[in-house]
Design an enzyme around this catalytic site. Structure first.
Site, mmCIF file in Angstrom:
data_model
loop_
_atom_site.group_PDB
_atom_site.id
_atom_site.type_symbol
_atom_site.label_atom_id
_atom_site.label_comp_id
_atom_site.label_asym_id
_atom_site.label_seq_id
_atom_site.Cartn_x
_atom_site.Cartn_y
_atom_site.Cartn_z
ATOM 1 C CE1 TYR A 59 -20.343 -8.325 -17.579
ATOM 2 C CE2 TYR A 59 -18.951 -9.682 -16.186
ATOM 3 C CZ TYR A 59 -19.198 -8.481 -16.832
ATOM 4 O OH TYR A 59 -18.308 -7.441 -16.726
ATOM 5 N N GLY A 104 -20.881 10.891 -34.615
ATOM 6 C CA GLY A 104 -20.887 12.231 -34.062
ATOM 7 C C GLY A 104 -20.467 12.182 -32.607
ATOM 8 C CB VAL A 105 -18.882 14.531 -30.420
ATOM 9 C CG1 VAL A 105 -18.493 14.640 -28.950
ATOM 10 C CG2 VAL A 105 -17.676 14.191 -31.287
ATOM 11 C CD GLU A 134 -19.307 0.694 -29.909
ATOM 12 O OE1 GLU A 134 -18.078 0.591 -30.104
ATOM 13 O OE2 GLU A 134 -20.045 -0.274 -29.663
ATOM 14 N N GLY A 135 -19.244 6.841 -31.066
ATOM 15 C CA GLY A 135 -18.405 7.949 -31.537
ATOM 16 C C GLY A 135 -18.116 7.939 -33.019
ATOM 17 N N GLY A 151 -14.974 9.584 -23.116
ATOM 18 C CA GLY A 151 -15.736 9.981 -21.934
ATOM 19 C C GLY A 151 -14.901 9.741 -20.695
#
Lengths: 510, 510
Positions: A427, A255-256, A251-252, A122
């Site tokens: 975080y 599929g796309v 996460e790919g 992306g």
């Protein structure tokens, strides 16, 4: 016109100014008088020995070495330090830029026929090695940047059909004439895409309630080697396990994602916010828990520990940055009640503004300081409230110990990016003087130590940074093995050749 | 002590009284003077020719015929009418009642070794054939009623670890001493279990926000033929696709849910509610949409159409029943704003109370009226706002046409049970005079007609009633084929013999 940096965060034109750099270096020198803060320029890509492409694809594929170099890594600290050191690993053999969904299908077909792996790409802002062609034979990286349009807007349902390759600012610009907004603003907003957010379950603007992009997703369209999956647009459904929830976070690997119907908002017109300083971290955590469980649903509820507040919000105390917003009704009463829940916390001025300014500059500053051999990186998790004190102590101890061993000295900071009724998403930031030439190895050692502590303390290896390749050792421990088997079964059904982003989430079928 | 009805809803002791029955019959007769409302007693199970068990299991299995009969069906109208007619289909060969999780493992092992299918069974209130041993060879139904304890409570995170076989009232009773509540109150609350809710993605108390039990789930423990899957307790995570979301809605086809950590609430102390009458259905729908999109998050936001309001809330107009609640802060301002959004809608008294009373009696009344050959059943869906008017017209037309053809006459009602920013979940009621001896076939014909209309109009075949066996023809059309392949891949990985609830969600591997 702006130019994307090939080696680090964002646009070349937006990098830290010499003045900003001087200030940063001075600030570090004040704390670390002995650190070697020599400045290092990135290498000229033309001087690097870039491996040539091993494939011969058609015209929508680029095999230009610098283009391939710019798609070889994400934006983690370890990506930047390797780039700065001229330590170039494997590159994709080509960058495919489909202009249509049929192009996506064709690329998958071509790669399937030629046994070439495919890495969907992306904005390339992965901080976990999600787009890196590591330990693979031949690879095409599929950059979805041309699929960047808002295709359809449904004002009654406040939803839009949007192509996955659109970057944050373009997405918002296209929605604006309709009086609508997605309001998904991750730190990477300017350089990340809708498809990337969906594939990684990105965390966004809202500190409570709609914390992940998952919650804003109405339906998905995904091209897989076995065909296209398109879920119905539904506000809610109970028809079997959610199809979308399988692809969200995939996460790919399954599929796309080419399109999604996303749930939108009207822009807020009512706002109220305040920053509250606490006498102790424990009191601050407790107040934050009460607010998270109050049902007040602040849009921002970001707790900074004293070190984080000192570095990025100008106050050496625990500070809770609160904000409420609504497009429909005043929110002052909500803020007032949240402040009541803060007990003897004291309202302070300016912290929120300074925090916001710092927040957007952080990635640029991290890269600038990497040029001075500083180790500046983050990691994140989530856990239930009952476990937080113990997890926080264990993580802080592991980080401090690792910093002492690896760097001699260093600072660990903590903030909550998102909070839930049943727990926070802490975080952590690491600031330490590194050794030029060893930065990547040093960071990897620190990262392994803190990841062990996170997993041992019941946290998740990632709340919103995804798994990629870097988190795999801990992800496979966190994930139930039986679910791992189910996921591999699903992948074998959709991607029997194991073409899609191999090495991420599941292991390649043997 | 109460006795569960073998043929219909709930407890024998709570069935409609003679007086209540007389009133119901009179009300129907006023509308349908020509209907044959002769009363029919259910058959005596002792007189039924119940097939004997084909298996020889151990002592935790019951092969008693009436016990097996009481586990052969759920609580759909078509289940009740078949029971009333003495039309007994296949029974499970045995009812296993595990007392421990190891018993669950052992039952799966035994069934695997003996090639016997397993149907997990919570409260048995499925209205979609989810627990019916249809078209199977040998079957054990696994009734989880003994796994009924709240095992652990975490007050800081407001969460509890709860066994899956616990019924709603016992669950709430065990939480009460801790000052906490799950607040998941489906209509079946008294007779359905946590595990059943999770396996079917049940819809609960909240009309907005936490509409499905999914949203209240922190982690799941699931026994599968390939081992036990236990997800981490996490308030949020971005580590790959959510493990829990695969098991939520898996309807017993991927494993047997034995425990879950559930997110709890404090009981509300602040409440505000009102019922609003509208001049037209369209105005009422529009006001409901505005409230759903306002971010006010009413706990109840139930819109009744004039027929529904007439039958169950004493008013022949569209009525919106609104309620806000909070354990933390007053909600009067929220109600006031919601009433503003209702425009010229008029606040009316008493509708909410009458609705609530009707709501809990509905299943009993449905069964009582089935004894008088009345067809009284519901179906439900969800769709986006832009499609609702068209879907509603198509469904109403299909239902009305089917009622005319099948029954000569009948009434179709609509209410919204849940609403989302991007669409409502409409719930339809059918009231028509049937023909004793043909009730099941008549209903099936009506159901097929309305299901076709739902699917053709972009709705879901179910918002919260699940898929089971009855919805499979439409579910397989609604679900993306590619996702279906992924789900089958996951099932093949976890349940390679296809033992678990065969015929539901996926087809048995050949």
């Amino acid at each position: 016109m702006t130019t994307r940096s090939w080696w680090g965060w964002g646009n070349v034109e937006d990098a830290v100014t010499p003045e900003e750099r001087r200030a940063l270096v001075e600030r570090v020198r004040a704390v670390l008088p002995d650190a070697d803060l020599t400045f290092h320029e990135p290498p000229d890509p033309a001087t690097l020995d870039l491996p040539s492409s091993r494939i011969q694809p058609s015209e929508i594929y680029s095999t230009d070495p610098v283009d391939r170099l710019a798609h070889a890594r994400g934006q983690a600290y370890r990506d930047v330090t390797r780039n700065l050191a001229g330590d170039i690993g494997p590159l994709p053999d080509a960058v495919a830029r489909p202009r249509t969904e049929q192009d996506v299908v064709d690329v998958l077909d071509w790669c399937g026929s030629n046994d070439v792996a495919v890495i969907p790409f992306g904005g390339g802002t992965s901080v976990v090695g999600g787009v890196e062609p590591r330990d693979l034979d031949r690879v095409v990286t599929m950059d979805l940047q041309h699929l960047d349009q808002v295709l359809e807007v449904d004002p009654a349902s406040r939803a839009a059909r949007i192509q996955a390759g659109v970057l944050g600012p373009s997405l918002e610009a296209q929605l604006k004439p309709h009086g609508l907004t997605l309001r998904h603003f991750p730190q990477s907003f300017e350089f990340s895409t809708l498809g990337g957010w969906l594939a990684t379950r990105a965390g966004g603007h809202y500190a409570t309630l709609y914390t992940h992009v998952d919650d804003l997703t109405e339906s998905l369209r995904v091209v897989t080697p076995q065909g296209i999956s398109e879920s119905r647009r539904l506000p809610g459904s109970g028809a079997g396990p959610s199809p979308d929830r399988l692809f969200l976070g995939s996460e790919g690997t399954l599929g796309v994602i080419t399109e999604a119907w996303m749930r939108l908002q009207e822009p807020p017109v009512h706002r109220a916010g305040a920053s509250v300083r606490f006498a102790s971290w424990e009191r601050a955590v407790e107040a934050t828990r009460l607010i998270a469980q109050s049902g007040l649903h602040p849009a921002n509820c970001r707790l900074l520990d004293p070190a984080e507040a000192f570095l990025n919000a100008g106050s050496p105390s625990s500070v809770l940055v609160l904000a409420f917003e609504s497009a429909d009704h005043p929110v002052d009463a909500k803020l007032a009640r949240a402040l009541e829940l803060c007990g003897d916390g004291e309202v302070v001025e300016g912290a929120a503004q300074q925090w916001r300014k710092s927040f957007l500059r952080m990635p640029y500053q991290r890269d600038a300081m990497a040029q001075h051999a500083m180790i500046t990186e983050t990691f994140e998790t989530a856990c239930t409230w009952d476990r937080f004190a113990e997890l926080h102590a264990a993580v802080t101890e592991a980080a401090t110990k690792a910093l002492r061993e690896v760097c001699g000295i260093g600072i660990v900071t903590c903030r909550f990016t998102h909070v839930y009724p049943d727990g926070p998403a802490p975080y952590y930031g690491i600031y330490a003087p590194g050794r030029w030439g060893s930065l990547t190895a040093q960071w990897d050692e620190i990262k392994a130590a803190v990841s062990e502590a996170l997993i041992a303390s019941g946290g998740t290896i990632t709340h919103h940074h995804a798994v990629g390749r870097d988190h795999m050792p801990w992800y496979t421990r966190q994930r139930p093995d039986v679910f791992g088997a189910a996921l591999s079964g699903a992948k074998a059904a959709l991607d029997p050749q194991g073409l899609l982003n191999p090495g991420v989430l599941t292991t390649r079928p043997t």
